[in-house]
Write a protein that holds these residues in place. Structure first.
Motif, PDB file in Angstrom:
ATOM      1  N   LEU A  38       0.828  -1.203   0.000  1.00 13.12           N
ATOM      2  CA  LEU A  38       0.000   0.000   0.000  1.00 13.12           C
ATOM      3  C   LEU A  38       0.869   1.262   0.000  1.00 13.12           C
ATOM      4  CD1 LEU A  38      -2.985   0.817   0.097  1.00 13.12           C
ATOM      5  CD2 LEU A  38      -2.795   0.854   2.579  1.00 13.12           C
ATOM      6  N   PHE A  39       1.952   1.245   0.756  1.00 12.91           N
ATOM      7  CA  PHE A  39       2.888   2.374   0.797  1.00 12.91           C
ATOM      8  C   PHE A  39       3.523   2.587  -0.576  1.00 12.91           C
ATOM      9  CE2 PHE A  39       7.225   4.011   1.963  1.00 12.91           C
ATOM     10  CZ  PHE A  39       6.808   5.279   2.314  1.00 12.91           C
ATOM     11  N   LEU A  40       3.968   1.502  -1.205  1.00 12.83           N
ATOM     12  CA  LEU A  40       4.572   1.602  -2.537  1.00 12.83           C
ATOM     13  C   LEU A  40       3.564   2.107  -3.569  1.00 12.83           C
ATOM     14  CD1 LEU A  40       6.796  -1.591  -2.664  1.00 12.83           C
ATOM     15  CD2 LEU A  40       7.574   0.776  -2.851  1.00 12.83           C
ATOM     16  N   GLN A  41       2.335   1.660  -3.458  1.00 15.41           N
ATOM     17  CA  GLN A  41       1.297   2.111  -4.379  1.00 15.41           C
ATOM     18  C   GLN A  41       1.062   3.618  -4.223  1.00 15.41           C
ATOM     19  OE1 GLN A  41      -2.566   0.327  -3.665  1.00 15.41           O
ATOM     20  NE2 GLN A  41      -2.724  -0.164  -5.826  1.00 15.41           N
ATOM     21  N   GLY A  42       1.064   4.095  -2.981  1.00 13.59           N
ATOM     22  CA  GLY A  42       0.913   5.522  -2.736  1.00 13.59           C
ATOM     23  C   GLY A  42       2.081   6.324  -3.287  1.00 13.59           C
ATOM     24  N   LEU A  43       3.297   5.790  -3.137  1.00 10.31           N
ATOM     25  CA  LEU A  43       4.463   6.479  -3.689  1.00 10.31           C
ATOM     26  C   LEU A  43       4.398   6.526  -5.215  1.00 10.31           C
ATOM     27  CD1 LEU A  43       7.412   5.137  -1.490  1.00 10.31           C
ATOM     28  CD2 LEU A  43       6.386   7.410  -1.437  1.00 10.31           C
ATOM     29  N   ARG A  44       3.975   5.433  -5.828  1.00  8.26           N
ATOM     30  CA  ARG A  44       3.857   5.421  -7.301  1.00  8.26           C
ATOM     31  C   ARG A  44       2.837   6.446  -7.776  1.00  8.26           C
ATOM     32  NH1 ARG A  44       3.679  -0.381  -6.496  1.00  8.26           N
ATOM     33  NH2 ARG A  44       5.771  -1.194  -6.843  1.00  8.26           N
ATOM     34  N   LYS A  45       1.744   6.588  -7.028  1.00  3.28           N
ATOM     35  CA  LYS A  45       0.717   7.556  -7.403  1.00  3.28           C
ATOM     36  C   LYS A  45       1.233   8.979  -7.214  1.00  3.28           C
ATOM     37  CE  LYS A  45      -4.095   8.698  -6.585  1.00  3.28           C
ATOM     38  NZ  LYS A  45      -5.303   8.371  -5.840  1.00  3.28           N
ATOM     39  N   ARG A  46       1.932   9.214  -6.109  1.00  6.71           N
ATOM     40  CA  ARG A  46       2.436  10.559  -5.815  1.00  6.71           C
ATOM     41  C   ARG A  46       3.568  10.959  -6.749  1.00  6.71           C
ATOM     42  NH1 ARG A  46       4.723  12.937  -0.124  1.00  6.71           N
ATOM     43  NH2 ARG A  46       4.997  15.040  -0.895  1.00  6.71           N
ATOM     44  N   SER A  48       4.417   9.801  -9.966  1.00  9.04           N
ATOM     45  CA  SER A  48       4.125   9.046 -11.189  1.00  9.04           C
ATOM     46  C   SER A  48       5.173   9.240 -12.280  1.00  9.04           C
ATOM     47  CB  SER A  48       2.746   9.435 -11.723  1.00  9.04           C
ATOM     48  OG  SER A  48       2.694  10.822 -11.966  1.00  9.04           O
ATOM     49  N   ASP A  49       5.971  10.301 -12.167  1.00 10.36           N
ATOM     50  CA  ASP A  49       7.005  10.556 -13.172  1.00 10.36           C
ATOM     51  C   ASP A  49       8.313   9.824 -12.877  1.00 10.36           C
ATOM     52  OD1 ASP A  49       7.199  12.208 -10.894  1.00 10.36           O
ATOM     53  OD2 ASP A  49       8.543  13.577 -11.956  1.00 10.36           O
ATOM     54  N   LYS A  50       8.425   9.184 -11.733  1.00 10.16           N
ATOM     55  CA  LYS A  50       9.664   8.497 -11.334  1.00 10.16           C
ATOM     56  C   LYS A  50       9.687   7.062 -11.860  1.00 10.16           C
ATOM     57  CE  LYS A  50      10.998  11.787  -8.388  1.00 10.16           C
ATOM     58  NZ  LYS A  50      12.126  12.616  -8.573  1.00 10.16           N
ATOM     59  N   THR A  51      10.888   6.538 -12.023  1.00  9.63           N
ATOM     60  CA  THR A  51      11.045   5.147 -12.439  1.00  9.63           C
ATOM     61  C   THR A  51      10.860   4.237 -11.226  1.00  9.63           C
ATOM     62  OG1 THR A  51      13.415   5.074 -11.996  1.00  9.63           O
ATOM     63  CG2 THR A  51      12.728   5.829 -14.192  1.00  9.63           C
ATOM     64  N   LYS A  56      11.665   2.824  -5.443  1.00  6.38           N
ATOM     65  CA  LYS A  56      12.223   1.954  -4.399  1.00  6.38           C
ATOM     66  C   LYS A  56      13.237   2.704  -3.537  1.00  6.38           C
ATOM     67  CE  LYS A  56      11.202  -2.438  -6.401  1.00  6.38           C
ATOM     68  NZ  LYS A  56      11.500  -3.825  -6.423  1.00  6.38           N
ATOM     69  N   ALA A  57      14.006   3.601  -4.157  1.00  6.74           N
ATOM     70  CA  ALA A  57      14.968   4.403  -3.396  1.00  6.74           C
ATOM     71  C   ALA A  57      14.238   5.334  -2.428  1.00  6.74           C
ATOM     72  CB  ALA A  57      15.850   5.205  -4.347  1.00  6.74           C
TER      73      ALA A  57
END
Length: 71
Positions: A38-46, A48-51, A56-57
């Motif tokens: 869930l944390f990773l999903q939130g980071l991906r949403k926030r 979205s321009d990052k690889t 992961k970093a």
């Protein structure tokens, strides 16, 4: 003072008491993995321009801030 009623709390506690130690440990692992996903999903949403490597970093950097260094 109860802020919010918890009508199912006693059922939840009884369910935990009925579980074996192995089942409780397995449930803890499941909840931990769910929280991480869930944390990773939130980071991906926030971000979205990052690889994926950058996400992961960021995740490692933020979880490192939460690590308890008292021991």
């Amino acid at each position: 003072m109860e802020i919010k009623p918890r009508p199912n709390h006693s059922i939840y506690i009884q369910t935990l008491r009925n579980m074996t130690p192995e089942q409780r440990l397995q449930k803890a692992f499941e909840l931990s993995a769910f929280t991480k996903d869930l944390f990773l999903q939130g980071l991906r949403k926030r971000f979205s321009d990052k690889t994926e490597a950058e996400i992961k970093a960021i995740c490692l950097e933020r979880t490192d801030k939460c690590h308890n260094r008292n021991y």
